[in-house]
Design an enzyme around this catalytic site. Structure first.
Site, PDB file in Angstrom:
ATOM      1  N   ASP A   1       0.870  -1.168   0.000  1.00  0.00           N
ATOM      2  CA  ASP A   1       0.000   0.000   0.000  1.00  0.00           C
ATOM      3  C   ASP A   1       0.909   1.221   0.000  1.00  0.00           C
ATOM      4  OD1 ASP A   1      -1.721   2.115   0.499  1.00  0.00           O
ATOM      5  OD2 ASP A   1      -2.894   1.041   2.018  1.00  0.00           O
TER       6      ASP A   1
ATOM      7  N   SER B   1      -0.795  12.851 -17.149  1.00  0.00           N
ATOM      8  CA  SER B   1      -1.953  13.078 -18.007  1.00  0.00           C
ATOM      9  C   SER B   1      -1.918  14.497 -18.543  1.00  0.00           C
ATOM     10  CB  SER B   1      -3.248  12.864 -17.208  1.00  0.00           C
ATOM     11  OG  SER B   1      -4.365  13.383 -17.890  1.00  0.00           O
TER      12      SER B   1
ATOM     13  N   TYR C   1      -7.628  16.898  -9.828  1.00  0.00           N
ATOM     14  CA  TYR C   1      -6.919  16.084 -10.803  1.00  0.00           C
ATOM     15  C   TYR C   1      -5.893  16.911 -11.574  1.00  0.00           C
ATOM     16  CZ  TYR C   1      -6.349  12.369 -14.306  1.00  0.00           C
ATOM     17  OH  TYR C   1      -5.845  11.379 -15.110  1.00  0.00           O
TER      18      TYR C   1
ATOM     19  N   LYS D   1      -1.826  16.284 -11.319  1.00  0.00           N
ATOM     20  CA  LYS D   1      -1.047  15.898 -12.493  1.00  0.00           C
ATOM     21  C   LYS D   1      -0.007  16.958 -12.844  1.00  0.00           C
ATOM     22  CE  LYS D   1      -2.745  11.844 -13.286  1.00  0.00           C
ATOM     23  NZ  LYS D   1      -1.905  10.646 -13.033  1.00  0.00           N
TER      24      LYS D   1
ATOM     25  N   THR E   1      -9.030   0.896 -19.475  1.00  0.00           N
ATOM     26  CA  THR E   1      -8.910   0.224 -18.182  1.00  0.00           C
ATOM     27  C   THR E   1     -10.275  -0.300 -17.750  1.00  0.00           C
ATOM     28  OG1 THR E   1      -9.368   2.254 -16.949  1.00  0.00           O
ATOM     29  CG2 THR E   1      -7.048   1.795 -17.517  1.00  0.00           C
TER      30      THR E   1
END
Length: 275
Positions: free
Chosen positions: A73, A163, A175, A179, A210
């Site tokens: 993890d 990304s 996000y 990124k 995915t």
């Protein structure tokens, strides 16, 4: 013989999805690939999707490489350091590190009305925490653990899966910022590692098929990429004796395919890529 025979790689977050595809792409070129993830055979599922680190390792071996599974993890720094230390102790080297593990995608399966969210103020704050802890921080900590071995070798490649959301204002605040941070990390790492012969790049896949993307069922997949195509991009970089020309920069999987001449082993069949 594969182009990566004798090379050792570590791919984080490789139970499924992009990480698994990258592991397979390295394995088909003969690399020894250590794969990490939380999903283990016989363990409690971490998502609704199938896939474990053991299964990925077995598929790497079946393709001609050598797969080794480590349950890890990456939100836990000690587990991360232990995973890298075990790999180095067993092999004595580290040629490729792929930082792929990521957080904040729980909305694909936790019942969140993701597609109805409009504005960062409607998004759960813990999504930011997930992206930075299980993503940006995990990339950094794994790189910190791996870099001494690469520096001592005088060679190596660190790939952060990123990304083009990093440069888009409409990508979502959490996000997009996460990124962008990933890309800046690579730029700074590339600067510091250059004199040691170690390259660091940000890799931009296209739309990848995915498990999460397929389950969402809202994407036009006619121009999408399979996870293993991303793996072939990483393998091509790892085999390139002149990879230092990319260090500190963004590279795109589709452009690498054109430059190196590799193809997608599982091209899309149509807009939905359905059965």
């Amino acid at each position: 013989m594969g182009t990566l025979d004798g090379k050792v790689a570590l791919v984080t977050g490789a139970s499924r999805g992009v990480g698994k595809g990258i592991a397979l792409g390295l394995g088909e070129q003969g690399a020894t690939v250590y794969v990490t993830g939380r999903a283990e055979a016989g363990g409690t599922p971490t998502t609704p999707f199938a896939g474990t680190v053991q299964e990925t390792a077995e598929e790497v071996t079946a393709l001609g490489g050598r797969g080794v599974a480590i349950v890890c993890d990456h939100r836990d720094d000690e587990q991360t350091r232990n995973a890298v230390a075990r790999m180095v102790a067993e092999t004595g080297r580290l040629d490729v590190l792929v930082n792929n593990v990521w957080g904040g995608y729980e909305h694909f399966w936790d019942g969140t009305e993701f597609w109805l969210e409009r504005g960062f103020w409607t998004v759960p704050v813990d999504r930011w925490d997930s992206m930075f802890q299980a993503g940006v921080r995990a990339h950094y900590v794994t790189s910190v653990a791996a870099a001494p071995t690469m520096v001592a070798q005088g060679s190596g490649l660190i790939v952060n899966v990123s990304s083009d959301a990093a440069g888009k204002d409409d990508a979502g605040v959490s996000y997009g910022v996460a990124k962008a941070a990933t890309d800046r990390m690579v730029a700074c790492m590339g600067h510091e590692l250059r004199e040691h012969g170690v390259a660091a790049v940000s890799l931009y896949p296209g739309l990848v098929r995915t498990e999460s993307v397929l389950r969402a069922g809202v994407f036009d997949l006619s121009d999408s990429e399979s996870p293993q195509f991303i793996g072939r991009a990483v393998a091509a970089l790892a085999a390139d004796p002149d990879v230092m020309r990319f260090t500190g920069h963004v590279v795109r999987s589709a452009e690498l395919g054109r430059q190196y001449g590799f193809t997608d082993p599982h091209p899309p069949r149509g807009p939905s890529d359905g059965p």
